[in-house]
Write a protein that holds these residues in place. Sequence first.
Motif, short mmCIF file in Angstrom:
data_model
loop_
_atom_site.label_atom_id
_atom_site.label_comp_id
_atom_site.label_asym_id
_atom_site.label_seq_id
_atom_site.Cartn_x
_atom_site.Cartn_y
_atom_site.Cartn_z
N PRO A 94 -113.33 94.18 -71.22
CA PRO A 94 -112.32 93.96 -70.16
C PRO A 94 -111.59 92.64 -70.31
O PRO A 94 -112.08 91.71 -70.94
CB PRO A 94 -113.16 94.01 -68.87
N PHE A 95 -110.40 92.57 -69.72
CA PHE A 95 -109.59 91.35 -69.81
C PHE A 95 -109.95 90.33 -68.74
O PHE A 95 -109.73 89.14 -68.91
CB PHE A 95 -108.10 91.70 -69.65
N ASP A 96 -110.49 90.79 -67.60
CA ASP A 96 -110.63 89.91 -66.44
C ASP A 96 -111.83 88.97 -66.50
O ASP A 96 -112.15 88.31 -65.53
CB ASP A 96 -110.69 90.74 -65.15
N ILE A 97 -112.49 88.89 -67.67
CA ILE A 97 -113.60 87.94 -67.76
C ILE A 97 -113.09 86.52 -68.06
O ILE A 97 -113.85 85.56 -68.01
CB ILE A 97 -114.61 88.36 -68.85
N TYR A 98 -111.80 86.39 -68.37
CA TYR A 98 -111.20 85.09 -68.63
C TYR A 98 -110.19 84.76 -67.52
O TYR A 98 -109.50 85.65 -67.03
CB TYR A 98 -110.45 85.08 -69.97
N PRO A 99 -110.07 83.48 -67.14
CA PRO A 99 -109.05 83.12 -66.14
C PRO A 99 -107.67 83.14 -66.77
O PRO A 99 -107.51 83.00 -67.99
CB PRO A 99 -109.44 81.68 -65.76
N THR A 100 -106.65 83.35 -65.94
CA THR A 100 -105.26 83.32 -66.40
C THR A 100 -104.58 82.08 -65.84
O THR A 100 -105.04 81.47 -64.87
CB THR A 100 -104.50 84.57 -65.94
N ARG A 101 -103.47 81.72 -66.44
CA ARG A 101 -102.73 80.54 -65.96
C ARG A 101 -102.18 80.74 -64.55
O ARG A 101 -101.81 79.78 -63.88
CB ARG A 101 -101.59 80.20 -66.93
N GLN A 102 -102.11 81.98 -64.12
CA GLN A 102 -101.62 82.26 -62.77
C GLN A 102 -102.73 82.17 -61.71
O GLN A 102 -102.46 82.27 -60.52
CB GLN A 102 -100.98 83.65 -62.71
N SER A 103 -103.99 82.02 -62.15
CA SER A 103 -105.09 82.02 -61.20
C SER A 103 -105.16 80.69 -60.45
O SER A 103 -104.64 79.66 -60.89
CB SER A 103 -106.42 82.28 -61.92
N ASP A 104 -105.85 80.71 -59.28
CA ASP A 104 -105.92 79.53 -58.42
C ASP A 104 -106.61 78.36 -59.10
O ASP A 104 -106.31 77.20 -58.81
CB ASP A 104 -106.67 79.88 -57.13
N CYS A 105 -107.55 78.65 -60.02
CA CYS A 105 -108.31 77.55 -60.62
C CYS A 105 -107.41 76.59 -61.39
O CYS A 105 -107.69 75.39 -61.46
CB CYS A 105 -109.42 78.09 -61.52
N PHE A 106 -106.30 77.09 -61.96
CA PHE A 106 -105.38 76.21 -62.68
C PHE A 106 -104.64 75.29 -61.72
O PHE A 106 -104.48 74.11 -61.99
CB PHE A 106 -104.38 77.05 -63.48
N SER A 107 -104.20 75.83 -60.61
CA SER A 107 -103.37 75.04 -59.68
C SER A 107 -104.16 73.96 -58.97
O SER A 107 -103.60 72.96 -58.53
CB SER A 107 -102.72 75.98 -58.66
N ARG A 108 -105.48 74.13 -58.84
CA ARG A 108 -106.28 73.17 -58.09
C ARG A 108 -106.83 72.03 -58.95
O ARG A 108 -107.34 71.05 -58.43
CB ARG A 108 -107.47 73.88 -57.42
N ILE A 109 -106.74 72.13 -60.25
CA ILE A 109 -107.39 71.17 -61.14
C ILE A 109 -106.35 70.25 -61.78
O ILE A 109 -105.29 70.69 -62.23
CB ILE A 109 -108.19 71.92 -62.24
N THR A 110 -106.68 68.96 -61.80
CA THR A 110 -105.77 67.97 -62.38
C THR A 110 -106.39 67.25 -63.58
O THR A 110 -105.68 66.60 -64.33
CB THR A 110 -105.38 66.91 -61.33
N ASN A 111 -107.72 67.37 -63.76
CA ASN A 111 -108.38 66.71 -64.88
C ASN A 111 -107.86 67.29 -66.20
O ASN A 111 -107.95 68.49 -66.42
CB ASN A 111 -109.90 66.90 -64.78
N PRO A 112 -107.31 66.43 -67.08
CA PRO A 112 -106.69 66.94 -68.32
C PRO A 112 -107.66 67.72 -69.21
O PRO A 112 -107.30 68.75 -69.78
CB PRO A 112 -106.19 65.67 -69.02
N GLN A 113 -108.91 67.23 -69.32
CA GLN A 113 -109.86 67.92 -70.19
C GLN A 113 -110.23 69.29 -69.64
O GLN A 113 -110.34 70.27 -70.38
CB GLN A 113 -111.12 67.08 -70.37
N THR A 114 -110.41 69.36 -68.31
CA THR A 114 -110.72 70.64 -67.69
C THR A 114 -109.57 71.62 -67.86
O THR A 114 -109.77 72.80 -68.15
CB THR A 114 -111.04 70.45 -66.20
#
Length: 321
Positions: free
Chosen positions: A12-32
Amino acid sequence: MARRRLLLLLKPFDIYPTRQSDCFSRITNPQTLQILGYLDNRRKVHKDAVNFCQDILRQKFVDWEPILRNDLSRPIRNVDLVVTVGGDGTLLQASHFMDDSIPVLGVNSDPTQVEEVEEFGTVYDTTRSTGYLCAATIKNFEQHDHFFQVLDDILEGRTVPSKLSRMSICVNSRLVSTYALNDILMAHPCPATVSRFSFKITRDGQPCSPLVNCRSSGLRVSTAAGSTAAMHSAGGFAMPISSQDLQYMVREPITPGAANSSLMHGFVKSDQSMDTAWFCKEGMIYIDGSHVVYSIQHGDTIEISSRAPVLRVFLPHHLLT
């Protein structure tokens, strides 16, 4: 000539996060963010591989049906070939629904990239899919490479599948319906709890080894195909892929002197069985990692052997040589 029938089994495809997911928008740490970008790239690479395989199959004289591996719930029947797109985990999951009548071809959709490991390997885990049993990637799925045109060679009968030994498990003389392609682990459901069990090796009901009484974190038994995975990581030996023997290892024995005992690690020949008795209130048999789990309890007897239907697999060239 009749059209060949194929089942395309997909990770399945949904085991990886996408750039549109909330986790991207909430994180500012460059390494993360870099790590999340790597995971998003893995999703894209896998999706591109799936689309590529489907495009190729549309050009072939075959009937085929795609299905996500999580939706597979009944034995695979009435097809001439199973093609798995993912990694070894997807091929393992397919094997649990297959007998020895249908061959399987594994396509590694997301191989580890050497350049990526060299550049970022000290920052985060850049390992992608191992694909140990996968004979194809999108680089050679149709197009010619140094060894063979994988799909065309299969469809035109220029290559034959190898026969991989699998493991049969009987609990209280009842056969567990799933055969293990890689390995099994018998352990307490809580990994911090000591497991108590005994085992001996037998042939035709007669003992070939002393009875071994164990207190440990569990017992692992692998096939030849699984000997390069967890068994090898724990200090076991890589076995020839065509071997029909099994390899066992008692995990972290705590009986004084047991760690150095030759009885804690050994082999079960193809004409032998490992007869085990379980002496904990609870227990689990984990088949091929966490794919299938079978509960056991105090007093249960477990017979393990390689007397199981083989799995017919088109293997990568380097395993055949």
